[in-house]
Scaffold this active site. Structure first.
Site, PDB file in Angstrom:
ATOM      1  N   HIS A  68       0.885  -1.171  -0.076  1.00 49.43           N
ATOM      2  CA  HIS A  68       0.077  -0.110   0.112  1.00 49.43           C
ATOM      3  C   HIS A  68       0.623   1.190   0.026  1.00 49.43           C
ATOM      4  O   HIS A  68       0.543   2.068  -0.852  1.00 49.43           O
ATOM      5  CB  HIS A  68      -1.056  -0.139   1.094  1.00 49.43           C
ATOM      6  N   GLU A  87       2.183   1.797  -3.392  1.00 51.31           N
ATOM      7  CA  GLU A  87       1.218   2.569  -4.346  1.00 51.31           C
ATOM      8  C   GLU A  87       1.246   3.782  -4.392  1.00 51.31           C
ATOM      9  O   GLU A  87       0.896   4.529  -5.152  1.00 51.31           O
ATOM     10  CB  GLU A  87      -0.312   1.640  -4.018  1.00 51.31           C
ATOM     11  N   HIS A  88       1.252   4.409  -2.881  1.00 53.60           N
ATOM     12  CA  HIS A  88       1.239   5.784  -2.650  1.00 53.60           C
ATOM     13  C   HIS A  88       2.150   6.522  -3.408  1.00 53.60           C
ATOM     14  O   HIS A  88       2.186   7.548  -4.041  1.00 53.60           O
ATOM     15  CB  HIS A  88       1.074   6.118  -1.127  1.00 53.60           C
ATOM     16  N   GLU A 123      -4.446   8.059   7.587  1.00 53.82           N
ATOM     17  CA  GLU A 123      -5.287   7.088   6.754  1.00 53.82           C
ATOM     18  C   GLU A 123      -5.697   5.945   7.921  1.00 53.82           C
ATOM     19  O   GLU A 123      -6.693   5.698   7.958  1.00 53.82           O
ATOM     20  CB  GLU A 123      -4.672   6.545   5.589  1.00 53.82           C
TER      21      GLU A 123
END
Length: 412
Positions: free
Chosen positions: A49, A52-53, A129
């Site tokens: 993740h 991906e950022h 997040e």
């Protein structure tokens, strides 16, 4: 239709799939990487993740601002998301801008620079997040639920990761992860819309030729374990989740039997749970069921929220409905569920974004494209006895439960 579908494999092993929809003016592009959180070891938790950022934070030829500006200049919508088994980078643009969008996606996949100052900033973003997720009761209970379903396994860990591992990641960690998983043999480029297959292949050969050859990534088999968990939180309602061992997506016949079961049991306004729990008893506003599916495992989930003093009654009524589901399914329910499932699948075929993701995921999972006609035939051939047998198999598995509510309901 099969004649609209085309596939090519580049010299380095990258799979290129297209589905032509000549009646639209746009294209949807998906770059599917067959790696997600369940591929991570304990020291890598959250890196899929995080990576991906970071893909949007600058390359050797573009700054983060330039990436955003170039997509805006072509009126494109682009983003990415990370799942347990895949990371998907996607874009939707007008057909005339397809090559430009491919150019940007190829750049961020192959040439991200992972500047240390950007890593530090994005670490803070992901912490926010995570904090947002922890403040959300739904996110919180499902995280607890899956940690029981797949106890001490990557599938049971949050995709976002935890601050302990996230804070340790450096440029070298990201480059090592890319080297291990982001190779041509583990990537699928799928494009749907008003598209010319040969032109897409030509663009892919030009833009992705530097991707090294490689093998598909592997993960350890998942094992459904189950258990009970409780979260003490002062809310207006108590939420209950019940889970059972469901169906993996690799077996299509079993998968669509389970999908029909979920629809009949709790998939719509005419479903048994909605009619009994909400309409007849007024016990819950939100109630339903669904099957979460992975390549080698699945979880059949029932959810409902109710007043604190109604939790015991809700649980009792849910168990009663579960028993009834294992005994009888009538023809009217079968017709409604099949119509609902077929309608959802066929209407989705009209959307370029859905079609692009569908052909890519099909090939990543099964090594082939499965046309909708084949799915329709599977659904048509399912009988009421198949649903009853599926219900008995699923509901006889170990029950997983998760509750979020006030502490006096613990162990109700």
């Amino acid at each position: 239709m099969k004649e609209n579908f085309n596939i090519s494999k580049l010299k380095n092993g990258l799979t290129v799939l297209t589905y032509n929809m000549p009646y639209v003016d746009s294209v949807a592009i998906n770059l599917i990487t067959k790696v997600g959180s369940r591929y991570e070891n304990s020291e890598e938790e959250g890196i899929s993740h995080f990576l991906e950022h970071m893909a949007f934070k600058g390359t050797t030829t573009r700054t983060a601002k330039q990436i955003a500006e170039e997509f805006d200049e072509i009126g494109g919508h682009f983003n990415a998301y990370t799942g347990h088994e895949k990371t998907i980078y996607y874009a939707r643009v007008l057909s005339e801008n397809c090559d430009k969008a491919l150019n940007i996606l190829a750049d961020i996949i192959q040439n991200s620079i992972f500047a240390e100052e950007e890593i530090a900033k994005e670490y803070q973003v992901i912490l926010q997040e995570i904090a947002h997720s922890q403040d959300n009761p739904d996110d919180l209970i499902y995280e607890k639920f899956y940690s029981s379903v797949y106890k001490d396994q990557p599938l049971g860990k949050p995709i976002l990761g935890a601050s302990k591992t996230l804070s340790s990641f450096t440029k070298e960690h990201f480059l090592s992860f890319i080297d291990k998983h982001y190779n041509a043999g583990n990537l699928y480029l799928s494009v749907a819309g008003n598209v010319d297959h040969d032109k897409i292949v030509s663009s892919a050969e030009r833009l992705f030729s530097s991707l090294k050859q490689g093998e598909k990534s592997n993960f350890l088999p998942a094992k459904y374990i189950g258990g009970n968990s409780f979260i003490n939180k002062d809310l207006e309602q108590t939420t209950l989740i019940l889970g059972f061992e469901g169906t993996p997506y690799i077996n299509l016949e079993r998968l669509y039997r389970t999908q029909l079961l979920a629809i009949i049991f709790g998939g719509g306004m005419s479903s048994r749970l909605f009619q009994h729990i909400r309409e007849k008893l007024g016990l819950a506003y939100a109630v339903g069921s669904y099957n979460s599916t992975y390549s080698d495992s699945g979880v059949f989930t029932i959810y409902a929220s109710t007043a604190h003093d109604k939790l015991e009654l809700l649980y009792k009524e849910l168990k009663t409905e579960i028993t009834k589901m294992t005994e009888k399914v009538n023809e009217e329910e079968m017709i409604r569920a099949k119509t609902q499932l077929r309608s959802n699948l066929l209407m989705a075929q009209e959307k370029v974004a859905y079609k692009s993701e569908e052909i890519g995921k099909n090939y990543a999972a099964f090594g082939k494209y499965i046309p909708p006609e084949e799915i329709m035939e599977i659904i048509t051939n399912i009988k009421a006895d198949d649903i009853i047998n599926t219900a008995n198999k699923i509901f006889s598995s170990i029950t997983t439960s998760a509750i979020i509510g006030p502490n006096d309901l613990r162990g109700f």
